[in-house]
Write an enzyme that holds these catalytic residues in place. Sequence first.
Site, PDB file in Angstrom:
ATOM      1  N   LYS A  15       0.663  -1.298   0.236  1.00 38.01           N
ATOM      2  CA  LYS A  15      -0.007   0.025  -0.130  1.00 38.01           C
ATOM      3  C   LYS A  15       0.858   1.088  -0.230  1.00 38.01           C
ATOM      4  O   LYS A  15       0.307   2.588  -0.056  1.00 38.01           O
ATOM      5  CB  LYS A  15      -0.877  -0.007   1.450  1.00 38.01           C
ATOM      6  CG  LYS A  15      -1.926  -0.987   1.192  1.00 38.01           C
ATOM      7  CD  LYS A  15      -3.027  -0.974   0.030  1.00 38.01           C
ATOM      8  CE  LYS A  15      -3.776  -2.043  -0.145  1.00 38.01           C
ATOM      9  NZ  LYS A  15      -4.224  -2.126  -1.542  1.00 38.01           N
ATOM     10  N   LYS A  65      14.986  -6.166   4.582  1.00 36.83           N
ATOM     11  CA  LYS A  65      15.494  -5.138   5.387  1.00 36.83           C
ATOM     12  C   LYS A  65      16.899  -5.348   6.088  1.00 36.83           C
ATOM     13  O   LYS A  65      17.533  -4.404   6.174  1.00 36.83           O
ATOM     14  CB  LYS A  65      14.398  -4.806   6.565  1.00 36.83           C
ATOM     15  CG  LYS A  65      13.026  -4.432   6.047  1.00 36.83           C
ATOM     16  CD  LYS A  65      12.057  -4.253   7.100  1.00 36.83           C
ATOM     17  CE  LYS A  65      10.744  -3.685   6.609  1.00 36.83           C
ATOM     18  NZ  LYS A  65       9.758  -3.234   7.793  1.00 36.83           N
ATOM     19  N   ASP A 102      10.331   2.251  11.087  1.00 37.19           N
ATOM     20  CA  ASP A 102       9.281   1.499  11.449  1.00 37.19           C
ATOM     21  C   ASP A 102       8.814   1.853  12.919  1.00 37.19           C
ATOM     22  O   ASP A 102       7.663   1.853  13.458  1.00 37.19           O
ATOM     23  CB  ASP A 102       9.343   0.215  11.258  1.00 37.19           C
ATOM     24  CG  ASP A 102       9.491  -0.477   9.903  1.00 37.19           C
ATOM     25  OD1 ASP A 102       8.777   0.126   9.124  1.00 37.19           O
ATOM     26  OD2 ASP A 102      10.319  -1.437   9.707  1.00 37.19           O
ATOM     27  N   THR A 153      10.581 -19.312  20.628  1.00 37.07           N
ATOM     28  CA  THR A 153      11.800 -19.853  20.879  1.00 37.07           C
ATOM     29  C   THR A 153      12.548 -18.977  21.651  1.00 37.07           C
ATOM     30  O   THR A 153      12.942 -17.623  21.399  1.00 37.07           O
ATOM     31  CB  THR A 153      12.676 -19.869  19.533  1.00 37.07           C
ATOM     32  OG1 THR A 153      11.888 -20.261  18.435  1.00 37.07           O
ATOM     33  CG2 THR A 153      14.025 -20.340  19.396  1.00 37.07           C
TER      34      THR A 153
END
Length: 277
Positions: A15, A65, A102, A153
């Site tokens: 988007k 990334k 982010d 984990t």
Amino acid sequence: MDIYAVIGNPVAHSKSPFIHTRFAQQTGRTMRYTTLLAPLDGFEQAVLNFRETGGKGMNITVPFKFEAYTLATRLTDRARAARAVNTFRFEENKEMLGDNTDGIGLVRDIEVNLNFSLKDKHILLMGAGGAASGIILPLLQQQPSLLAVANRTPDKATALQQRFAHHGNIIGGHYQHFIGQHFDLVINATSASLHNECPPIPPDLFHGTALAYDLLYSSTLTPFLEFASTQGVVHLADGAGMLVEQAAESFLLWHGIRPETQLVISQLRDELRHHAS
Ligand code: ATR
């Protein structure tokens, strides 16, 4: 005309072109923003080609990334802390600045859009992969009283605890480790929603939780938000607001102006609903 792109694999569903096109209209910029599908083994070449053809900047999404982090020739502090890059700015001198917007996008969505202060709160972050590690420093910078990191984990969660221990009160472990504890905010940073699954949340975990936040966005409630809702959590949020906020920070890095986000968030929600129906 300046060109920008989001690079990923897959990327067709992104988007980001929708969001950046609206930001450009709003701020009177002329630019083109497209998607760029890179082969899984061809990220670097795709980036260099894009820059050669006049690209000014890029957003980077799954699964590149970390590769973007290693490819950048200069890093912002927040990208260095995240060990992940979601934004490139191509500089005149061939430098490639890597940033990560982010975490600040998430914090702005929670604190500004949802009006939820993180200071002195008990936060549970579920997941210890790339998405989780990218948001830990910006969360700790808001001075919560505790940031607990739960993961299937557990070693990955305790590794994050060690990596960020000097930035605030952080503790990592398996989900079971947090049985009986209460959290004001629970964030799902696992990729479970992608497989239509819910993380193994201990019973009673949501007792006293004011906000449940899923980093992923969807036109319907994710399994995690669905579960939180059945447990009585009143405020539920998906990652649509974070997506627009991280895009606004990238736009700021490229154009020196921060666009208004509220209207674009509601336009994005309409768009998601439209595509679902
Ligand atoms: P991302 O970049 O999206 O964070 P990742 O680095 O592969 O992707 O990390 C995925 C995260 O989601 C991990 O924390 C993973 O848990 P494990 O480390 O134990 O594998 C978590 N995850 C994925 N599916 C899950 C599920 N069904 N339940 C709980 N956790 C899940």
